[in-house]
Design an enzyme around this catalytic site. Structure first.
Site, short mmCIF file in Angstrom:
data_model
loop_
_atom_site.label_atom_id
_atom_site.label_comp_id
_atom_site.label_asym_id
_atom_site.label_seq_id
_atom_site.Cartn_x
_atom_site.Cartn_y
_atom_site.Cartn_z
N GLU A 297 -9.72 0.26 -7.91
CA GLU A 297 -9.45 1.55 -8.55
C GLU A 297 -10.74 2.38 -8.63
OE1 GLU A 297 -7.69 2.82 -13.00
OE2 GLU A 297 -8.12 0.73 -12.50
N LYS B 230 -1.13 6.69 -10.95
CA LYS B 230 -1.03 5.68 -12.01
C LYS B 230 -0.02 6.12 -13.06
CE LYS B 230 -4.30 2.91 -14.77
NZ LYS B 230 -5.76 2.78 -15.10
N CYS C 246 -3.96 -1.22 -12.13
CA CYS C 246 -4.50 -1.78 -13.36
C CYS C 246 -3.51 -1.76 -14.54
CB CYS C 246 -5.79 -1.04 -13.71
SG CYS C 246 -6.98 -2.01 -14.67
#
Length: 282
Positions: free
Chosen positions: A41, A116, A152
């Site tokens: 990321e 995300k 994540c």
């Protein structure tokens, strides 16, 4: 399938130097060496930005930006999918919005951008929530062609407020029949060690790991590329890994990097052979 995992500690806000590091780690790759390469990321910029003003000089266009252009060149050169995280600027309804994104580039240069969905507190300082989880069809990946990328916090409970057992990410992809989970991460170190971290990640994939075997059961791959190092006194966990799920509670750790290692490993998911291409023990 051969999966490449890249792990290193980026120099914050020094995109040029971080690209040089990535070039060095991948320069020996040739066509046929790897099918899908995953980078962490926001690996070319660093992760710790404090507001939109702070990150405005680092956001990129999702088709022609520095990171996407670099990924296209690598994908074409080694004839592989390339996934890498970056801060994206996107115009919607006349407004410029910022997202914590990944681009996935196929060997022909086709780009898909995923934003995300579940933001960590650090992301909320500058980024918008993405529109939701996505599953993509990548025919070149054979039995793992249904890919569900994550970034994540996506695999955690929403804002750490949802019930732990809701498993939003895993249940979404279970409903879609996803079999490949390539994740780009800047996951923080808890100091509990790699084994506990691997177990936690597996727990977040419980709906996949605990599926009852069916006649049409298909194995799954969880592939995580996580950054290492420290940024603004925040330590990251590294521990990039590939895990195969072959049935109810049947999991195999096929390859991994330690918390502070930097390098590229390639994991052959079919014969459990791990190849070290450029790895440095710190």
């Amino acid at each position: 399938m051969k999966i490449g995992l890249v792990q290193f500690s980026p120099i914050p806000r020094n995109r040029k130097k971080n690209i040089e590091i990535a070039d060095g780690l991948t320069q020996s790759l040739e066509k046929g060496d790897v099918d899908y390469i995953i980078f962490p990321e926001m690996i070319f910029t660093g992760y710790m930005f404090e507001c939109k003003e702070d990150i405005k000089d680092f956001v990129e266009d999702g088709e022609t930006g520095v990171t996407v252009t670099w990924a296209k060149e690598l994908a074409k050169r080694v004839h592989s999918y390339v996934q890498i995280g970056y801060p994206q600027a996107l115009i919607k309804d006349g407004k410029v919005l910022y997202y914590n994104s990944i681009c996935i580039v196929n060997p022909e240069g086709l780009v898909r951008n995923y934003q995300k969905s579940f933001l960590y507190s650090q992301d909320e300082k500058w980024a918008e929530e993405g529109p939701g989880f996505q599953t993509y069809d990548f025919p070149e990946l054979g039995q793992y062609r249904k890919a569900g990328p994550g970034i994540c916090m996506d695999i955690n409970p929403y804002r750490f407020e949802a019930e732990f057992t809701k498993f939003e990410f895993a249940n979404f992809h279970k409903s879609k029949g996803t079999t490949f989970f390539p994740c780009s991460m800047a996951w923080l170190s808890s100091g509990d060690g790699e084994e506990n971290l691997f177990n936690y990640w597996l727990t977040r994939f419980s709906p996949i790991v605990l599926q009852e075997d069916q006649a049409d059961y298909k194995p799954s791959l969880i592939a995580i590329s996580n950054r290492s190092g420290t940024e603004k006194d925040t330590k990251f966990a590294g521990s990039s890994c590939v895990i195969r799920v072959d049935g109810f509670k049947k999991v195999s750790l096929l390859g991994y990097l330690h918390e502070d290692q930097e390098g590229l490993i390639i994991v052959n998911t079919e014969n459990n052979e791990e190849e070290d291409y450029d790895e440095d023990d710190e």
